[in-house]
Design an enzyme around this catalytic site. Structure first.
Site, PDB file in Angstrom:
ATOM      1  N   HIS A 204      60.532  -4.611  15.721  1.00  0.00           N
ATOM      2  CA  HIS A 204      61.127  -3.835  16.807  1.00  0.00           C
ATOM      3  C   HIS A 204      60.948  -2.363  16.343  1.00  0.00           C
ATOM      4  CE1 HIS A 204      64.378  -3.458  14.243  1.00  0.00           C
ATOM      5  NE2 HIS A 204      65.019  -2.693  14.940  1.00  0.00           N
TER       6      HIS A 204
HETATM    7  C1  UD1 Z   1      68.544   0.197  18.023  1.00  0.00           C
HETATM    8  C2  UD1 Z   1      68.459   1.185  16.906  1.00  0.00           C
HETATM    9  C3  UD1 Z   1      67.679   0.657  15.659  1.00  0.00           C
HETATM   10  C4  UD1 Z   1      68.260  -0.959  15.556  1.00  0.00           C
HETATM   11  C5  UD1 Z   1      68.274  -1.720  16.637  1.00  0.00           C
HETATM   12  C6  UD1 Z   1      68.583  -3.194  16.682  1.00  0.00           C
HETATM   13  C7  UD1 Z   1      68.583   3.517  17.709  1.00  0.00           C
HETATM   14  C8  UD1 Z   1      67.909   4.851  17.510  1.00  0.00           C
HETATM   15  N1  UD1 Z   1      67.920   2.392  17.266  1.00  0.00           N
HETATM   16  O1  UD1 Z   1      66.883   0.224  18.513  1.00  0.00           O
HETATM   17  O2  UD1 Z   1      68.009   1.344  14.489  1.00  0.00           O
HETATM   18  O3  UD1 Z   1      67.623  -1.326  14.420  1.00  0.00           O
HETATM   19  O4  UD1 Z   1      68.671  -1.225  17.664  1.00  0.00           O
HETATM   20  O5  UD1 Z   1      68.124  -3.868  17.539  1.00  0.00           O
HETATM   21  O6  UD1 Z   1      69.661   3.413  17.873  1.00  0.00           O
HETATM   22  N2  UD1 Z   1      66.593  -3.166  25.565  1.00  0.00           N
HETATM   23  C9  UD1 Z   1      66.933  -4.098  26.315  1.00  0.00           C
HETATM   24  N3  UD1 Z   1      68.065  -4.993  26.271  1.00  0.00           N
HETATM   25  C10 UD1 Z   1      69.084  -4.468  25.298  1.00  0.00           C
HETATM   26  C11 UD1 Z   1      68.958  -3.116  24.714  1.00  0.00           C
HETATM   27  C12 UD1 Z   1      67.493  -2.742  24.671  1.00  0.00           C
HETATM   28  O7  UD1 Z   1      66.161  -4.637  27.120  1.00  0.00           O
HETATM   29  O8  UD1 Z   1      70.140  -4.960  25.459  1.00  0.00           O
HETATM   30  C13 UD1 Z   1      65.441  -2.440  25.530  1.00  0.00           C
HETATM   31  C14 UD1 Z   1      65.314  -1.497  26.513  1.00  0.00           C
HETATM   32  O9  UD1 Z   1      64.022  -1.474  26.923  1.00  0.00           O
HETATM   33  C15 UD1 Z   1      65.383  -0.316  25.670  1.00  0.00           C
HETATM   34  C16 UD1 Z   1      64.838  -0.533  24.329  1.00  0.00           C
HETATM   35  O10 UD1 Z   1      64.875  -2.090  24.244  1.00  0.00           O
HETATM   36  O11 UD1 Z   1      64.746   0.857  26.072  1.00  0.00           O
HETATM   37  C17 UD1 Z   1      65.222   0.149  22.968  1.00  0.00           C
HETATM   38  O12 UD1 Z   1      66.630  -0.077  23.055  1.00  0.00           O
HETATM   39  P1  UD1 Z   1      67.604   0.993  21.922  1.00  0.00           P
HETATM   40  O13 UD1 Z   1      69.024   0.505  22.036  1.00  0.00           O
HETATM   41  O14 UD1 Z   1      67.156   2.554  22.657  1.00  0.00           O
HETATM   42  O15 UD1 Z   1      66.887   0.832  20.487  1.00  0.00           O
HETATM   43  P2  UD1 Z   1      66.437  -0.119  19.729  1.00  0.00           P
HETATM   44  O16 UD1 Z   1      64.892  -0.479  19.434  1.00  0.00           O
HETATM   45  O17 UD1 Z   1      67.158  -1.574  20.136  1.00  0.00           O
END
Ligand code: UD1
Length: 356
Positions: A204
């Protein structure tokens, strides 16, 4: 008055916070648990509350996803409103996600003290969003709870030392040790239709999944790895589209499933011959489970898992990944448990907070 507000937002925060909240509750602390809503899917959030025995959040700010600026700004607005209402004496933040950074900035400007659990980790790679979050959060925190000794040196190099720095161990490992004995790797393996000999992977990290070229590279690495051992990959939503475009779903011996809950994931890691990951926490969990871990990154903020544990930095070159998988399967390293990763970090943190 509420003394402590714990701020959590995304999957890796939940297992770090659970032991701290529980130990403080035993001490009778007045505390609230605030979920920013950075992660919101059932499989990315609620399942962990159900399985870890975390109390339901007192508040969920429902912030959700966005670019770094949009997400962080939305987090800050929501957290400011909440902190003005609740006025805790201290906020406790966990790890290095955007919710951690936002809470540290907002609390500091409201003159509310910040305690950082998992302080002082450094990858020295500022292209990683988490590294920026770590540096800023530590600069603004007055209490630093450290998981491994080298973090104390990193903090000292940034002018942070003295009575606020506490080497307490690793609260995420508290959670793992609490549940390890009730995991059933064999039954879980069968339930997922896996053969006796299998690997587990996660992907991820933006550096692997956010542009097509990197995604193609890592997909080729996974393809090569599966020629050595069949692999189960619970896929984080972040990389789904680009990795699929890069051919991930066409790899014959790669079984892709939705993100897993804590118990199934830990059980499947416990029974695996090898784990390939770009996650931070999994490098630590495999060290405790004594499963070989290949980290598909160029650096790590968790070097103790390399020097003492079962982790090895491999990067994303497909040849190197395949070679490392073969070597790890042939001669797995047992490793040692890092100091104070003994299941009592939550209690140590709670004792310090209660005294203050
Ligand atoms: C975040 C953390 C990362 C951690 C990871 C664990 C930051 C900068 N990054 O990254 O350090 O390792 O979480 O998982 O805070 N999305 C969904 N459903 C959800 C959450 C996210 O579909 O419940 C998708 C969305 O498209 C979103 C993308 O995942 O835009 C990224 O989510 P985000 O919380 O921005 O960052 P992570 O990559 O999850």
């Amino acid at each position: 008055m509420t003394h402590l507000a714990h701020i959590v937002g995304a999957r890796p925060n939940f297992m770090k916070a659970a032991p701290v909240v529980s130990a403080l509750s035993e001490l009778g602390a007045s505390q609230i648990l605030v979920h920013t809503g950075q992660h919101y899917d059932e499989a990315m959030s609620q399942v962990f509350f159900d399985q870890l025995g975390l109390p339901e959040p007192d508040l969920n700010l429902g912030v959700g996803s966005g670019s770094h600026a949009v997400q962080t700004a939305t987090l800050m607005v929501a957290l400011e409103g909440m902190l003005l209402d609740v006025r805790p004496a201290m906020v406790v933040v966990y790890g290095d996600i955007n919710s951690t950074l936002a809470a540290a900035v907002v609390a500091s400007k409201l003159h509310i003290a910040v305690a950082h659990v998992e302080a002082g980790l450094r990858s020295f790679d500022r292209t990683m969003p988490e590294e920026v979050n770590r540096v800023v959060t530590d600069a603004l925190s007055s209490l630093h709870f450290v998981t491994s000794p080298e973090a104390i040196g990193h903090l000292a190099n940034e002018g942070i030392s003295g009575q606020g720095v506490h080497f307490v161990g690793n609260s995420m490992i508290d959670t793992l040790l609490r549940f390890r004995d009730v995991l059933d790797p064999e039954a879980t393996r069968i339930r997922y239709g896996l053969p006796e000999r299998y690997g587990v992977a996660t992907l991820h990290r933006p550096s692997n999944v956010d542009d097509l070229e990197s995604a193609q590279h890592i997909v080729e690495g996974m393809r090569r790895a599966t020629t050595e051992v069949p692999i189960l990959l619970p896929l984080h939503p972040r990389g789904r589209d680009l990795l699929t475009e890069a051919g991930l779903t066409e790899i014959p011996d790669l079984m892709i499933v939705e993100p897993l809950g804590y118990m199934d994931f830990m059980a499947l890691m416990s029974g695996a011959r090898i784990v390939l990951t770009d996650s931070g926490g999994i490098q630590e969990e495999t060290t405790i489970l004594r499963i070989p871990c290949l980290t598909l990154r160029e650096n790590t903020e968790r070097p103790i898992t390399l020097s003492m544990g079962t982790n090895r930095l491999v990067g994303s070159d497909p040849d190197l990944i395949q070679k490392a998988v073969r070597e790890a399967l042939e001669s797995p390293r047992d490793g040692e448990v890092p100091p104070l990763w003994d299941g009592r970090a939550g209690e140590r943190i709670a004792d310090v907070l209660a005294e203050i």
